[in-house]
Design a protein around this motif. Structure first.
Motif, mmCIF file in Angstrom:
data_model
loop_
_atom_site.group_PDB
_atom_site.id
_atom_site.type_symbol
_atom_site.label_atom_id
_atom_site.label_comp_id
_atom_site.label_asym_id
_atom_site.label_seq_id
_atom_site.Cartn_x
_atom_site.Cartn_y
_atom_site.Cartn_z
ATOM 1 N N ARG A 130 -75.020 -12.500 54.050
ATOM 2 C CA ARG A 130 -74.134 -11.051 53.902
ATOM 3 C C ARG A 130 -75.379 -9.834 53.369
ATOM 4 O O ARG A 130 -74.904 -8.848 53.307
ATOM 5 C CB ARG A 130 -73.327 -11.104 52.743
ATOM 6 N N LEU A 131 -76.516 -10.122 53.177
ATOM 7 C CA LEU A 131 -77.442 -9.100 52.604
ATOM 8 C C LEU A 131 -77.729 -8.292 53.473
ATOM 9 O O LEU A 131 -77.974 -7.203 53.002
ATOM 10 C CB LEU A 131 -78.838 -10.274 52.394
ATOM 11 N N SER A 132 -77.801 -8.625 54.776
ATOM 12 C CA SER A 132 -78.000 -7.390 55.866
ATOM 13 C C SER A 132 -76.880 -6.425 55.603
ATOM 14 O O SER A 132 -77.283 -4.993 56.103
ATOM 15 C CB SER A 132 -78.219 -7.805 57.070
ATOM 16 N N HIS A 133 -75.904 -6.397 55.038
ATOM 17 C CA HIS A 133 -74.695 -5.575 54.949
ATOM 18 C C HIS A 133 -74.347 -5.013 53.526
ATOM 19 O O HIS A 133 -73.650 -4.303 53.301
ATOM 20 C CB HIS A 133 -73.258 -6.368 55.212
ATOM 21 N N VAL A 134 -75.335 -5.477 52.500
ATOM 22 C CA VAL A 134 -75.127 -5.033 50.988
ATOM 23 C C VAL A 134 -76.519 -4.361 50.923
ATOM 24 O O VAL A 134 -77.610 -4.374 51.133
ATOM 25 C CB VAL A 134 -75.255 -6.460 50.140
ATOM 26 N N GLU A 135 -75.880 -3.166 49.920
ATOM 27 C CA GLU A 135 -77.066 -2.306 49.433
ATOM 28 C C GLU A 135 -77.607 -2.797 48.263
ATOM 29 O O GLU A 135 -76.944 -3.375 47.389
ATOM 30 C CB GLU A 135 -76.502 -0.895 49.168
ATOM 31 N N LEU A 136 -79.004 -2.650 48.221
ATOM 32 C CA LEU A 136 -79.760 -3.079 46.882
ATOM 33 C C LEU A 136 -79.343 -2.471 45.619
ATOM 34 O O LEU A 136 -79.251 -1.275 45.925
ATOM 35 C CB LEU A 136 -81.144 -3.522 47.193
ATOM 36 N N HIS A 137 -79.254 -3.279 44.684
ATOM 37 C CA HIS A 137 -79.154 -2.302 43.396
ATOM 38 C C HIS A 137 -80.271 -2.869 42.581
ATOM 39 O O HIS A 137 -80.160 -3.770 41.837
ATOM 40 C CB HIS A 137 -77.964 -3.293 42.727
ATOM 41 N N LEU A 138 -81.244 -1.935 42.476
ATOM 42 C CA LEU A 138 -82.488 -2.249 41.925
ATOM 43 C C LEU A 138 -82.281 -1.891 40.210
ATOM 44 O O LEU A 138 -81.553 -0.790 39.807
ATOM 45 C CB LEU A 138 -83.452 -1.036 42.392
ATOM 46 N N GLU A 139 -82.673 -2.766 39.407
ATOM 47 C CA GLU A 139 -82.747 -2.770 37.793
ATOM 48 C C GLU A 139 -83.934 -3.383 37.425
ATOM 49 O O GLU A 139 -84.440 -4.102 37.970
ATOM 50 C CB GLU A 139 -81.090 -3.106 37.367
ATOM 51 N N LYS A 140 -83.809 -3.157 36.269
ATOM 52 C CA LYS A 140 -85.010 -3.961 35.451
ATOM 53 C C LYS A 140 -84.673 -5.376 35.338
ATOM 54 O O LYS A 140 -83.362 -5.649 34.789
ATOM 55 C CB LYS A 140 -85.301 -3.317 33.946
ATOM 56 N N VAL A 141 -85.142 -6.349 35.751
ATOM 57 C CA VAL A 141 -85.008 -7.861 35.826
ATOM 58 C C VAL A 141 -85.990 -8.783 35.064
ATOM 59 O O VAL A 141 -87.125 -8.586 35.220
ATOM 60 C CB VAL A 141 -84.778 -8.202 37.163
ATOM 61 N N ASN A 142 -85.470 -9.593 34.279
ATOM 62 C CA ASN A 142 -86.538 -10.283 33.342
ATOM 63 C C ASN A 142 -86.533 -11.737 34.218
ATOM 64 O O ASN A 142 -85.792 -12.531 34.222
ATOM 65 C CB ASN A 142 -85.942 -10.571 31.916
ATOM 66 N N LEU A 143 -87.550 -11.818 35.190
ATOM 67 C CA LEU A 143 -87.769 -12.955 35.825
ATOM 68 C C LEU A 143 -87.928 -14.132 35.090
ATOM 69 O O LEU A 143 -87.613 -15.363 35.426
ATOM 70 C CB LEU A 143 -88.907 -12.674 36.933
ATOM 71 N N SER A 144 -88.758 -14.169 34.078
ATOM 72 C CA SER A 144 -88.946 -15.142 33.070
ATOM 73 C C SER A 144 -87.768 -15.828 32.809
ATOM 74 O O SER A 144 -87.526 -17.181 32.695
ATOM 75 C CB SER A 144 -89.838 -14.905 32.112
ATOM 76 N N ASP A 169 -93.862 -15.520 29.654
ATOM 77 C CA ASP A 169 -92.822 -14.727 29.065
ATOM 78 C C ASP A 169 -92.954 -13.280 29.495
ATOM 79 O O ASP A 169 -93.994 -12.555 29.659
ATOM 80 C CB ASP A 169 -93.027 -14.868 27.511
ATOM 81 N N GLU A 170 -91.741 -12.623 29.519
ATOM 82 C CA GLU A 170 -91.434 -11.380 29.897
ATOM 83 C C GLU A 170 -91.910 -10.758 31.128
ATOM 84 O O GLU A 170 -92.581 -9.652 31.171
ATOM 85 C CB GLU A 170 -91.745 -10.534 28.466
ATOM 86 N N ILE A 171 -92.040 -11.593 32.200
ATOM 87 C CA ILE A 171 -92.299 -11.020 33.309
ATOM 88 C C ILE A 171 -91.237 -10.283 34.065
ATOM 89 O O ILE A 171 -90.227 -10.806 34.033
ATOM 90 C CB ILE A 171 -92.463 -12.199 34.419
ATOM 91 N N VAL A 172 -91.467 -8.899 34.068
ATOM 92 C CA VAL A 172 -90.183 -8.133 34.422
ATOM 93 C C VAL A 172 -90.552 -7.314 35.610
ATOM 94 O O VAL A 172 -91.901 -7.005 35.913
ATOM 95 C CB VAL A 172 -89.892 -7.054 33.180
ATOM 96 N N ALA A 173 -89.597 -7.001 36.328
ATOM 97 C CA ALA A 173 -89.562 -6.422 37.733
ATOM 98 C C ALA A 173 -88.544 -5.431 37.956
ATOM 99 O O ALA A 173 -87.279 -5.767 37.525
ATOM 100 C CB ALA A 173 -89.879 -7.522 38.829
ATOM 101 N N LYS A 174 -88.572 -4.561 38.722
ATOM 102 C CA LYS A 174 -87.578 -3.645 39.205
ATOM 103 C C LYS A 174 -87.235 -4.197 40.539
ATOM 104 O O LYS A 174 -87.861 -4.216 41.726
ATOM 105 C CB LYS A 174 -88.123 -2.170 39.370
ATOM 106 N N ALA A 175 -85.702 -5.054 40.479
ATOM 107 C CA ALA A 175 -85.382 -5.438 41.634
ATOM 108 C C ALA A 175 -83.827 -5.938 41.675
ATOM 109 O O ALA A 175 -83.131 -5.216 40.825
ATOM 110 C CB ALA A 175 -86.111 -6.945 41.718
#
Length: 192
Positions: A130-144, A169-175
């Motif tokens: 369904r990803l091709s039909h969904v808009e991305l919601h970018l936010e600060k994400v703690n990947l760690s 620790d604390e690998i953060v991305a806008k995703a």
């Protein structure tokens, strides 16, 4: 009045070859007589590239639609045997749980946990389709934190398995958090 500026036009050579050009023209008066001053810039290569890109995009869109349909079909087809595994697992536990050796109960729990994990993977597959039909919601994400969560869940499915997991620790991305959770579930799950 009397001016044409960079109009895209098709030209056909005597040999039948089609060329594209940007045609510009203006009427000028020289010694009382009107003359047509024309300029043609050859853009055939650019037009052919644009047409090729348009065709590739159409092919890619068709392939994506086929992939979405395939993912959806496969995911739904996997639900039927998975439901049978859940029901059988619960029936064994309900009807024979008190009679089973502790080791057998452990195996039964492993089957249940693994089926639960497969159910999550099917959900991820459906969400991915369904990803091709969904808009991305970018936010600060703690990947760690997400990675540690995936490992914790995997360890619960196989508590006796010995692994060495290292994560800064604390690998953060806008995703997009949901998308990144799916990515980490799949990457770490495959490595597991």
């Amino acid at each position: 009045y009397g001016v044409v500026s960079e109009r895209e036009m098709k030209f056909v050579t005597k040999g039948g070859e089609v060329l594209w050009g940007l045609y510009s023209a203006v009427i000028v008066v020289i010694q009382g007589k009107k003359h047509l001053l024309s300029l043609v810039s050859d853009i055939t290569e650019r037009k052919l590239s644009e047409e090729k890109i348009t065709q590739l995009n159409a092919d890619l869109e068709a392939a994506n639609k086929d992939l979405v349909a395939f993912n959806y079909t496969v995911a739904h087809d996997l639900r039927t045997p998975l439901n049978a595994i859940f029901l059988s697992n619960q029936a064994i536990k309900l009807f024979y749980g008190e009679q089973l050796h502790e080791e057998c109960l452990g195996y039964n729990q492993t089957v249940y946990d693994t089926a639960l994990r497969m159910n999550q993977l099917i959900d991820n597959l459906l969400n991915f389709s369904r990803l091709s039909h969904v808009e991305l919601h970018l936010e600060k994400v703690n990947l760690s934190g997400m990675a540690h969560g995936v490992i914790k869940m995997l360890k619960q499915t196989e508590p006796k398995r010995q692994i060495d997991f290292k994560c800064m620790d604390e690998i953060v991305a806008k995703a997009d958090a949901k998308l990144m959770q799916m990515v980490l579930d799949n990457l770490i799950g495959n490595a597991w």
